[in-house]
Enzyme design. Structure first.
Site, PDB file in Angstrom:
ATOM      1  N   CYS A  96       0.875  -1.180   0.000  1.00  0.00           N
ATOM      2  CA  CYS A  96       0.000   0.000   0.000  1.00  0.00           C
ATOM      3  C   CYS A  96       0.910   1.227   0.000  1.00  0.00           C
ATOM      4  CB  CYS A  96      -0.917   0.012   1.215  1.00  0.00           C
ATOM      5  SG  CYS A  96      -1.917  -1.493   1.399  1.00  0.00           S
ATOM      6  N   ALA A  97       1.551   1.474  -1.131  1.00  0.00           N
ATOM      7  CA  ALA A  97       2.686   2.398  -1.180  1.00  0.00           C
ATOM      8  C   ALA A  97       2.301   3.862  -1.013  1.00  0.00           C
ATOM      9  CB  ALA A  97       3.444   2.199  -2.494  1.00  0.00           C
ATOM     10  N   GLY A 121       4.750   6.934  -1.358  1.00  0.00           N
ATOM     11  CA  GLY A 121       6.038   6.275  -1.457  1.00  0.00           C
ATOM     12  C   GLY A 121       7.092   6.614  -0.433  1.00  0.00           C
ATOM     13  N   GLY A 122       6.730   7.218   0.693  1.00  0.00           N
ATOM     14  CA  GLY A 122       7.740   7.533   1.692  1.00  0.00           C
ATOM     15  C   GLY A 122       8.479   6.305   2.187  1.00  0.00           C
ATOM     16  N   LYS A 123       7.737   5.240   2.501  1.00  0.00           N
ATOM     17  CA  LYS A 123       8.372   4.010   2.983  1.00  0.00           C
ATOM     18  C   LYS A 123       9.041   3.264   1.834  1.00  0.00           C
ATOM     19  CE  LYS A 123       4.912   3.757   6.615  1.00  0.00           C
ATOM     20  NZ  LYS A 123       4.102   4.865   6.026  1.00  0.00           N
ATOM     21  N   ASP A 167      -0.252   0.320  -5.428  1.00  0.00           N
ATOM     22  CA  ASP A 167      -1.313   1.139  -4.842  1.00  0.00           C
ATOM     23  C   ASP A 167      -2.477   1.200  -5.820  1.00  0.00           C
ATOM     24  OD1 ASP A 167      -1.319   3.061  -2.246  1.00  0.00           O
ATOM     25  OD2 ASP A 167      -2.692   3.833  -3.755  1.00  0.00           O
ATOM     26  N   ASP A 217       1.382  -1.510   4.864  1.00  0.00           N
ATOM     27  CA  ASP A 217       1.029  -0.342   5.678  1.00  0.00           C
ATOM     28  C   ASP A 217      -0.425  -0.036   5.345  1.00  0.00           C
ATOM     29  OD1 ASP A 217       1.008   1.898   7.252  1.00  0.00           O
ATOM     30  OD2 ASP A 217       2.109   3.155   5.839  1.00  0.00           O
ATOM     31  N   CYS A 241      -1.100   3.235  11.281  1.00  0.00           N
ATOM     32  CA  CYS A 241      -0.880   4.393  12.148  1.00  0.00           C
ATOM     33  C   CYS A 241      -2.146   4.638  12.965  1.00  0.00           C
ATOM     34  CB  CYS A 241      -0.465   5.635  11.354  1.00  0.00           C
ATOM     35  SG  CYS A 241      -1.565   6.069   9.998  1.00  0.00           S
TER      36      CYS A 241
END
Length: 422
Positions: free
Chosen positions: A231-232, A235-237, A255, A302, A355
């Site tokens: 679940c990009a 794209g931070g991770k 995604d 995520d 989160c």
């Protein structure tokens, strides 16, 4: 505080657009500032601070409004009852009726109201946190959630070394210190504009909460592996995973939203990575995923969630999310996790993260998954981090999972479970 009536009018107009809570507050704020491009940096800072303060304290500010709730009264209540501005500091902003009302509002005692109102939480969310944490810890958490989040950066190890980058920022007058946990994290004392900083433009750093950075270290990708960020989003991770792989191997960024993946493209160009493959999928059941079953060494999920761990940054979520939303999200999370698990090869690693602060989106999803998928077993998140010289202080691990709390760890709220396919 110097109260400038035109800025108060801008803040009021912006709240009129935000308070229905139909759209994320940050997107509404960005759109408003694009329409009013003549506003300076300091003016935008005041307006944004006032608006986000009202969103954080909305429930207690409504109590101060004494029955007549409006964006203007909420702002005046924040200024008078929270910021403690006196009549002289208000100048000629208040009319006679507002002067009388504000005097009555200042006489109110919040401690006479129910705890959920005092802590600016919806009743349903307060009740759930109370069960999970107890009264004292819930209060500490809520008070921290009503503070603005710090600004964290992540060093790109392909482009820079943390100590050198810290020195570079300090030389430019930007106060920065190393993060407490992530070897790549830097925390800023202020919130300077960074979009045009040379070190940002050359890809030396990205903005990323330190807690979010730890998820990459739980995935622990190696050079040459097949890795998926299921679940990009923007794209931070993904960028962190690619950097940890030293741009070797294949890294898929899946995604369902083309707009989110489009935001990854300029970040990817700055990063120097060459092993990232963005792929838009129709759903977690996309046919292209079936052809990749059992081929990935590492998969990060995520999952889409309530986002309640990010309330310091997104206080409007308190009022946009509802109890029924959590139940719907848990069903979706279970489906996504089960689909992503099919990609993992024997001996491979699966990391499920949110989160969210709520066990319904976290432990409950993982426990149900493990019952239905006995080929997977839990690994200890803290041991994985310790093996990389990343100790986590506090009572953060029960049953092997990672839990980060704003009031205990100074990060956004995160949950992560690490599983291995036997």
């Amino acid at each position: 505080m110097r109260l400038v009536p035109p800025l108060l009018q801008h803040a009021e107009a912006l709240l009129v657009e935000i308070l229905p809570c139909r759209l994320p507050a940050d997107s509404v704020v960005s759109r408003y500032f694009r329409r009013h491009e003549r506003l300076g940096q300091a003016d935008r800072g005041f307006i944004a601070e006032a608006v986000y303060a009202v969103l954080r304290r909305r429930r207690s500010l409504e109590a101060y409004c004494l029955g007549e709730i409006s964006p203007r009264r909420l702002l005046l209540a924040w200024l008078g009852c929270v910021q403690k501005l006196n009549r002289r500091e208000f100048g000629d902003v208040l009319n006679a009726a507002e002067n009388q009302w504000l005097a009555q509002a200042k006489a109110l005692r919040l401690e006479d109201f129910p705890p959920a109102l005092q802590l600016d939480l919806p009743d349903w969310l307060y009740a759930r946190l109370l069960v999970q944490l107890g009264a004292e810890d819930t209060e500490h958490l809520a008070l921290q959630l009503n503070q603005a989040a710090p600004l964290d950066l992540r060093v790109n190890p392909l482009k820079a070394e943390r100590d050198a980058l810290l020195a570079r920022l300090r030389a430019d007058g930007i106060r920065a210190v190393p993060g407490d946990y992530s070897p790549l994290a830097m925390r800023l004392a202020d919130k300077p504009a960074l979009a045009r900083h040379p070190a940002f433009l050359d890809g030396s750093f990205e903005v990323q909460d330190e807690g979010s950075q730890l998820l990459g270290y739980l995935v622990q990708p190696r050079r040459g592996e097949m890795v998926a960020d299921f679940c990009a989003g923007a794209g931070g991770k993904t960028l962190l995973l690619g950097a940890l792989m030293r741009s070797q191997g294949r890294l898929y960024a899946f995604d369902i939203a083309e707009k989110r993946l489009a935001k990854l493209k300029p970040r990817l160009a700055r990063s120097g990575l060459s092993n990232v493959h963005p792929v838009r999928i129709e759903s977690e059941h996309d046919a292209r995923l079936k052809r990749l079953a059992g081929k990935f060494d590492r998969v990060l999920v995520d999952a889409p969630c309530s986002g309640l761990g990010t309330l310091r940054r997104n206080p409007d979520l308190k009022w946009r999310q509802h109890e029924s939303d959590v139940a719907e999200l848990a069903v979706k999370q279970a489906s996504i996790l089960a689909a992503a698990a099919k990609l993992v090869c024997p001996g491979g690693r699966l990391v499920y993260a949110t989160c969210s602060l709520l066990s319904e989106e976290n432990e409950a999803v993982v426990e149900a998954f493990l019952v239905a998928h006995p080929e997977f077993s839990r690994l200890s998140a803290s041991e994985i981090l310790r093996s990389q010289s990343i100790p986590i202080r506090g009572d953060d691990e029960k049953g092997g999972d990672l839990r980060l709390w704003p009031h205990r760890h100074g990060t956004d709220g995160f949950f992560a479970a690490v599983m291995a396919r036997q």
